[in-house]
Design a protein around this motif. Structure first.
Motif, PDB file in Angstrom:
ATOM      1  N   ALA A   1       0.613  -0.829   0.003  1.00 54.81           N
ATOM      2  CA  ALA A   1      -0.176  -0.174   0.151  1.00 54.81           C
ATOM      3  C   ALA A   1       1.003   0.799  -0.143  1.00 54.81           C
ATOM      4  N   HIS A   2       1.977   1.145   1.375  1.00 54.60           N
ATOM      5  CA  HIS A   2       2.951   2.363   1.313  1.00 54.60           C
ATOM      6  C   HIS A   2       3.162   2.440  -0.696  1.00 54.60           C
ATOM      7  N   LEU A   3       4.037   1.488  -1.467  1.00 57.03           N
ATOM      8  CA  LEU A   3       4.355   1.869  -2.983  1.00 57.03           C
ATOM      9  C   LEU A   3       3.548   2.062  -3.489  1.00 57.03           C
ATOM     10  N   VAL A   4       2.507   2.046  -4.000  1.00 60.04           N
ATOM     11  CA  VAL A   4       1.169   1.876  -4.651  1.00 60.04           C
ATOM     12  C   VAL A   4       0.276   3.772  -3.735  1.00 60.04           C
ATOM     13  N   ARG A   5       0.716   3.911  -2.491  1.00 57.34           N
ATOM     14  CA  ARG A   5       0.342   5.331  -2.324  1.00 57.34           C
ATOM     15  C   ARG A   5       1.616   6.684  -2.538  1.00 57.34           C
ATOM     16  N   ASP A   6       3.019   5.955  -2.845  1.00 58.35           N
ATOM     17  CA  ASP A   6       3.612   7.186  -3.064  1.00 58.35           C
ATOM     18  C   ASP A   6       4.663   6.714  -4.512  1.00 58.35           C
ATOM     19  N   ALA A   7       3.741   6.101  -5.120  1.00 61.34           N
ATOM     20  CA  ALA A   7       4.327   5.118  -6.966  1.00 61.34           C
ATOM     21  C   ALA A   7       5.600   5.312  -6.672  1.00 61.34           C
ATOM     22  N   LEU A   8       5.989   4.339  -5.929  1.00 63.41           N
ATOM     23  CA  LEU A   8       7.279   3.915  -5.400  1.00 63.41           C
ATOM     24  C   LEU A   8       7.595   3.088  -6.888  1.00 63.41           C
ATOM     25  N   PRO A   9       8.662   2.778  -7.528  1.00 64.86           N
ATOM     26  CA  PRO A   9       8.533   1.700  -8.749  1.00 64.86           C
ATOM     27  C   PRO A   9       8.969   0.890  -8.343  1.00 64.86           C
ATOM     28  N   LEU A  10       9.066  -0.231  -8.726  1.00 61.61           N
ATOM     29  CA  LEU A  10      10.068  -1.773  -8.370  1.00 61.61           C
ATOM     30  C   LEU A  10      10.272  -2.172 -10.280  1.00 61.61           C
ATOM     31  N   GLU A  11      11.245  -2.489  -9.870  1.00 66.64           N
ATOM     32  CA  GLU A  11      12.657  -2.456 -11.110  1.00 66.64           C
ATOM     33  C   GLU A  11      12.470  -4.359 -11.253  1.00 66.64           C
ATOM     34  N   VAL A  12      11.652  -4.964 -11.430  1.00 69.30           N
ATOM     35  CA  VAL A  12      11.606  -6.283 -10.821  1.00 69.30           C
ATOM     36  C   VAL A  12      12.471  -6.898 -12.367  1.00 69.30           C
ATOM     37  N   CYS A  13      12.516  -8.493 -12.306  1.00 69.92           N
ATOM     38  CA  CYS A  13      13.611  -9.195 -12.774  1.00 69.92           C
ATOM     39  C   CYS A  13      13.646 -10.567 -12.916  1.00 69.92           C
ATOM     40  N   PRO A  14      11.871 -11.203 -13.612  1.00 67.75           N
ATOM     41  CA  PRO A  14      11.855 -12.253 -13.120  1.00 67.75           C
ATOM     42  C   PRO A  14      12.325 -13.604 -13.897  1.00 67.75           C
ATOM     43  N   THR A  15      13.261 -13.598 -14.622  1.00 67.33           N
ATOM     44  CA  THR A  15      14.443 -15.059 -14.554  1.00 67.33           C
ATOM     45  C   THR A  15      15.185 -14.715 -13.416  1.00 67.33           C
ATOM     46  N   SER A  16      15.543 -13.382 -13.467  1.00 69.87           N
ATOM     47  CA  SER A  16      16.463 -13.333 -12.217  1.00 69.87           C
ATOM     48  C   SER A  16      16.445 -14.274 -10.908  1.00 69.87           C
ATOM     49  N   ASN A  17      15.264 -13.875  -9.950  1.00 71.91           N
ATOM     50  CA  ASN A  17      14.762 -13.865  -9.434  1.00 71.91           C
ATOM     51  C   ASN A  17      14.380 -15.456  -9.364  1.00 71.91           C
ATOM     52  N   VAL A  18      14.000 -16.262 -10.117  1.00 75.96           N
ATOM     53  CA  VAL A  18      14.110 -17.498 -10.798  1.00 75.96           C
ATOM     54  C   VAL A  18      15.609 -18.179 -10.757  1.00 75.96           C
ATOM     55  N   ARG A  19      16.378 -18.701 -11.285  1.00 78.26           N
ATOM     56  CA  ARG A  19      17.620 -18.466 -10.799  1.00 78.26           C
ATOM     57  C   ARG A  19      18.087 -18.460 -10.313  1.00 78.26           C
ATOM     58  N   LEU A  20      18.335 -16.803  -9.247  1.00 80.50           N
ATOM     59  CA  LEU A  20      18.972 -17.214  -7.960  1.00 80.50           C
ATOM     60  C   LEU A  20      17.914 -17.934  -7.102  1.00 80.50           C
ATOM     61  N   GLY A  21      17.134 -18.662  -7.002  1.00 75.43           N
ATOM     62  CA  GLY A  21      15.764 -18.915  -6.048  1.00 75.43           C
ATOM     63  C   GLY A  21      15.263 -17.803  -4.964  1.00 75.43           C
TER      64      GLY A  21
END
Length: 353
Positions: free
Chosen positions: A243-263
């Motif tokens: 809710a805080h991230l949404v309210r402040d429109a604080l962007p996330l840099e999401v990296c799906p394959t990295s997240n899966v490959r590193l567990g």
């Protein structure tokens, strides 16, 4: 029926390849092609634990974060002279252009190169030579995000001062990053360095919520006042934080394959990408270390659709988010957004209707 489905996927992948793109989270050290790594080693008379690109690629299967880190550090080991950095950025840029990336903010780790016998300004100068060539040949725009390593804090103040200097910002440095292991190395340890950079006009762009949980993101927000957060996927475990991230429109840099490959995530299907978007978070999609994870931004988009439940409209929204929350000047954002939007409409009519 299977042929029809396969043809539809091929058409979708052609569409995704053709989309104009922007990438905000990609590391130089994780983007060195094996063939170039071998050339750098030969040039600098260094030994590598492989003798061919094929042997190198076999090492891209990681059983732990340490395995991944060791491969990344091989790239660091081979970067010895300014010309090496020039050649890496040139090869990296050509790879970006192949996937129709028009704008990129490239993270790199200057403190790895303090003992190379040349000034950081010389290294950045060589990188900017390549940057100029890429802009002239392909129209690719690049900016730089030097980062500090959490587990190696000694050079942090020197790196922050160098990054925030007028010489560096005039040379394309647009933010100060923070990477490395989160557990045991809290963001608060670097509050003074990021405060100094912020006072000089250089925004904070740290990693958080990749190797540790939501509490790490909270501390990063409270201590560093970030403009964007690298990864941030563990925010999904704390609805107050979402809710805080949404309210402040604080962007996330999401990296799906990295997240899966590193567990970080067990699978693409369990990845919180869609849940973060559905909750209203400002999300961009990125590769992190494309060579080390054997991915591309086109592939990340395809995976997001095929495995994570996104649709083409979500991908286009993520691309426009990347432009909007980039460190480009406003007039450049407006120009690129107009160009991208017009191309989206043309590609939609060709591939999706």
């Amino acid at each position: 029926m299977q042929e029809k489905s396969s043809g539809k996927m091929v058409r979708l992948e052609r569409y995704l390849m053709a989309l104009p793109k922007a990438e905000l989270h990609v590391h130089m050290e994780g983007s060195i092609p094996p063939s170039l790594l071998l050339r750098l080693a030969e040039r600098n008379r260094l030994k590598l634990p492989f003798s061919s690109a094929a042997q190198c690629r076999k090492l891209y299967a990681y059983s732990s974060f340490k395995d991944f880190s060791n491969m990344l550090l091989l790239g660091v080991y081979c970067l010895r002279r300014p010309v090496d950095f020039h050649d890496v950025i040139l090869a990296m840029g050509e790879g970006l252009v192949l996937h129709n990336i028009r704008y990129a903010e490239i993270t790199w780790t200057p403190q790895f190169y303090l003992n190379r016998g040349c000034a950081l300004s010389e290294i950045l100068g060589a990188m900017n030579e390549a940057r100029s060539k890429l802009a002239a040949r392909f129209g690719l725009e690049i900016r730089w995000i030097p980062d500090i390593v959490r587990s190696r804090p000694e050079p942090a103040s020197a790196i922050a001062e160098w990054a925030a200097s007028k010489e560096s910002t005039d040379a394309g440095v647009v933010a100060l990053g923070l990477g490395g292991p989160e557990t045991g190395y809290p963001a608060g340890n670097f509050a003074s360095q990021f405060s100094y950079a912020r006072q000089c006009g250089l925004p904070a762009n740290p990693h958080a919520g990749e190797g540790a949980g939501a509490a790490s993101i909270w501390q990063t927000i409270e201590q560093l006042n970030p403009v964007r957060i690298g990864h941030g996927v563990s925010a999904i475990d704390d609805q107050e934080l979402v809710a805080h991230l949404v309210r402040d429109a604080l962007p996330l840099e999401v990296c799906p394959t990295s997240n899966v490959r590193l567990g970080v995530c067990k699978s693409y299907a369990s990845h919180p990408l869609k849940r973060l978007i559905d909750a209203g978070c400002v999300v961009t999609i990125n590769t992190d270390d494309p060579v080390l994870f054997q991915t591309s931004l086109t592939n990340e988009y395809a995976v997001a659709i095929r495995e994570c439940g996104l649709g083409p409209d979500d991908i286009k929204a993520a691309i426009l988010n990347a432009l909007r929350v980039s460190y480009l000047p406003d007039f450049e954002k407006i120009r690129m957004t107009g160009s991208f939007t017009a191309t989206f409409e043309e590609l939609d009519s060709r591939f999706l209707k």
